[in-house]
Structures are given as structure tokens and as C-alpha cells.
Design a protein around this motif. Structure first.
Motif, short mmCIF file in Angstrom:
data_model
loop_
_atom_site.label_atom_id
_atom_site.label_comp_id
_atom_site.label_asym_id
_atom_site.label_seq_id
_atom_site.Cartn_x
_atom_site.Cartn_y
_atom_site.Cartn_z
N ASP A 49 0.86 -1.18 0.00
CA ASP A 49 0.00 0.00 0.00
C ASP A 49 0.89 1.23 0.00
O ASP A 49 2.00 1.21 0.58
N SER A 75 4.00 0.57 -4.50
CA SER A 75 3.06 -0.01 -5.46
C SER A 75 3.49 -1.42 -5.82
O SER A 75 4.58 -1.87 -5.44
N CYS A 76 2.66 -2.10 -6.56
CA CYS A 76 2.92 -3.49 -6.94
C CYS A 76 3.77 -3.56 -8.20
O CYS A 76 3.49 -2.88 -9.20
N ALA A 89 -6.35 -7.50 -5.95
CA ALA A 89 -6.11 -6.12 -6.38
C ALA A 89 -7.20 -5.27 -5.74
O ALA A 89 -8.32 -5.19 -6.24
N THR A 91 -6.85 -1.87 -4.47
CA THR A 91 -6.49 -0.47 -4.28
C THR A 91 -7.73 0.41 -4.55
O THR A 91 -8.74 -0.06 -5.05
N SER A 93 -7.80 2.60 -6.78
CA SER A 93 -7.69 3.04 -8.17
C SER A 93 -8.12 1.92 -9.11
O SER A 93 -7.50 0.84 -9.13
N GLU A 96 -5.25 1.01 -11.46
CA GLU A 96 -4.20 0.21 -10.84
C GLU A 96 -4.66 -1.24 -10.66
O GLU A 96 -3.90 -2.18 -10.89
N ASN A 97 -5.90 -1.41 -10.26
CA ASN A 97 -6.42 -2.77 -10.12
C ASN A 97 -6.43 -3.49 -11.47
O ASN A 97 -6.13 -4.69 -11.55
N SER A 98 -6.77 -2.77 -12.52
CA SER A 98 -6.75 -3.35 -13.87
C SER A 98 -5.34 -3.77 -14.27
O SER A 98 -5.13 -4.82 -14.86
N ARG A 99 -4.38 -2.92 -13.93
CA ARG A 99 -2.97 -3.23 -14.26
C ARG A 99 -2.53 -4.50 -13.55
O ARG A 99 -1.90 -5.38 -14.16
N ILE A 100 -2.86 -4.61 -12.27
CA ILE A 100 -2.46 -5.79 -11.50
C ILE A 100 -3.16 -7.04 -12.03
O ILE A 100 -2.54 -8.10 -12.17
N SER A 113 -10.20 -8.77 -8.65
CA SER A 113 -10.14 -7.32 -8.81
C SER A 113 -11.33 -6.69 -8.10
O SER A 113 -12.49 -6.97 -8.45
#
Length: 233
Positions: A49, A75-76, A89, A91, A93, A96-100, A113
Motif C-alpha cells: 500500500d 506499489s505493486c 487487487a 487499491t 484506483s 491500478e487494479n486493472s494493471r495488477i 479485482s
């Protein structure tokens, strides 16, 4: 590995023994995910986090005191996925969740997610528990509010049935150890499941339970009946 809208989800109960997990985000959603993981005894949980733990409240800081948890304020990165079998995922955002979730999909890692369940490959159901008995409920993402309501109703449904589940859990290995064929054991288990045992256990009528088991179990197990019925939850 992303789920598609309206695709049926495959239900499964997973043992987390020896499993290393990752939770990204320690807000309210991330705290719920972390708390749920720790209740099932994973090998470890890496928590990432951008904020200090206390910024997410005292409960977040308390969860991080668990020796199975390692917290890092950042960040991850893709390297964080190495050796992880389960990723959340969570977060604040959506990007950001989509990226993870995309990183996990590319690596073949199970990911949930929080902001868009369809971007991950699994959803966490509402789980009602009593003793060792558990029931999981999913609306397929249609209504988390309904899932929470029905979880409470399931909890009430499970409580009087937990004693029957505990009894059968004690009995099963004893029956299998006798070495009878599968068909014989299946018939015995089904006969007990269809018997009034559950009702008698709910009513704490142990005498009728004893008589039923005496009548249905092989003589080799009669000496175990008292222990089978002792101190059921």
C-alpha cells in the motif's frame, strides 16, 4: 484468465496451507480480504500500500501484526507476483487494479479485482460458517447487498446442522478403515444422512441417536458410539 459476463463461476473450497498470497491495497476492502485470508491460515501474505498502515486505521495496523504478514509501502511490481498463488487487487484506483489483474492474467495467477470483478478470474463469495460447516453464496456480482443478507440467513440455517456434520466427520474415517467396498459405505452414509439423526441431534436426544447408530453401524464400531456422540459442537 479474465471472466466473461454471465459466465457461470466454478465453486471451489481451497486450502491455503502452504500458499503465498498478495494483497495490494489496505483500505476497507483490502482489510476484509486480508482478514479472510488470515482466518484460513496461509503460509504468508505480502501486503502493499502507498500509505502508512495507521493511515488506514487501527484495524489495518492490527492485521499487519500477524507474523504471516509482511507489509511494504509501495506499489505493486511484476516481481511481487513471483511465488504468489492468490492475488487481491484492492487499491482505490480502478486503473491500478486493472494493471495488477492484467499482470496476473499474463502470469497465470488467480486474481480478484475489487473494482471490476470481470477483470479478474475469481470472485469471493459470501461465506457463512458454524464450526467446521461452511456455505458459500455468490450472486455472480449481481448484488453484493443481497449476498450479505442471505449470508446471515445461511448462518442461521447452518447452526443446527453443524452437529450432524461433526458426527459424520468423526464417523467417516472409522467406516472407511473397515475396508468394506465403496457401494456398501455409500449406502450406509446415505442411510444415516436420510435418518432422523439430524433432528435428534438438534433436540439433544442422544439416546435415540445412540439407538440409531447401534442399529445401523457394523458391530465393530459399536464401542465407538459413545465417543462419536461426545461433546459435539
Amino acid at each position: 484468465m479474465r471472466t466473461q459476463p454471465h459466465t457461470p463461476l466454478y465453486p471451489i473450497f481451497v486450502s491455503l496451507a502452504g500458499i503465498h498470497c498478495l494483497v495490494v491495497g489496505l483500505g476497507q476492502v483490502g482489510q476484509r480480504k486480508l482478514s479472510g485470508l488470515l482466518a484460513c491460515d496461509p503460509a504468508s501474505v505480502l501486503v502493499l500500500d502507498l500509505a502508512e498502515p495507521m493511515a488506514n486505521g487501527a484495524e489495518a495496523a492490527a492485521l499487519l501484526q500477524d507474523p504471516r504478514v509482511r507489509f511494504e509501502r509501495r506499489s505493486c511490481a511484476q516481481a511481487d507476483l513471483q511465488g504468489r498463488a492468490l492475488v487481491f487487487a484492492a487499491t482505490g484506483s480502478a486503473a491500478e487494479n486493472s494493471r495488477i489483474a492484467a499482470l496476473c492474467a499474463a502470469a497465470g495467477i488467480l486474481c480478484n479485482s475489487a473494482s471490476n470483478p470481470a477483470e479478474g478470474c475469481f470472485q469471493v463469495p459470501a461465506v457463512a460458517r458454524h464450526a467446521q460447516l461452511a456455505a458459500a453464496l455468490s450472486t455472480g456480482g449481481a448484488s453484493p447487498a443481497l449476498a450479505r443478507r442471505w449470508k446471515s440467513e445461511l448462518q442461521q440455517w447452518l447452526e443446527p446442522r453443524s452437529r450432524m456434520a461433526a458426527l459424520m466427520g468423526r464417523l467417516r474415517p472409522l467406516v472407511l478403515a473397515l475396508g468394506e467396498d465403496t457401494g456398501h459405505n455409500t449406502r450406509l452414509f446415505r442411510k444415516l444422512a436420510d435418518s432422523p439423526l439430524q433432528q435428534w441431534l438438534e433436540e439433544n436426544d442422544l439416546e435415540n441417536c445412540r439407538r440409531c447408530l447401534q442399529a445401523e453401524l457394523p458391530p465393530a464400531l459399536h464401542a465407538d458410539i459413545a465417543e462419536l456422540l461426545h461433546d459435539l459442537p
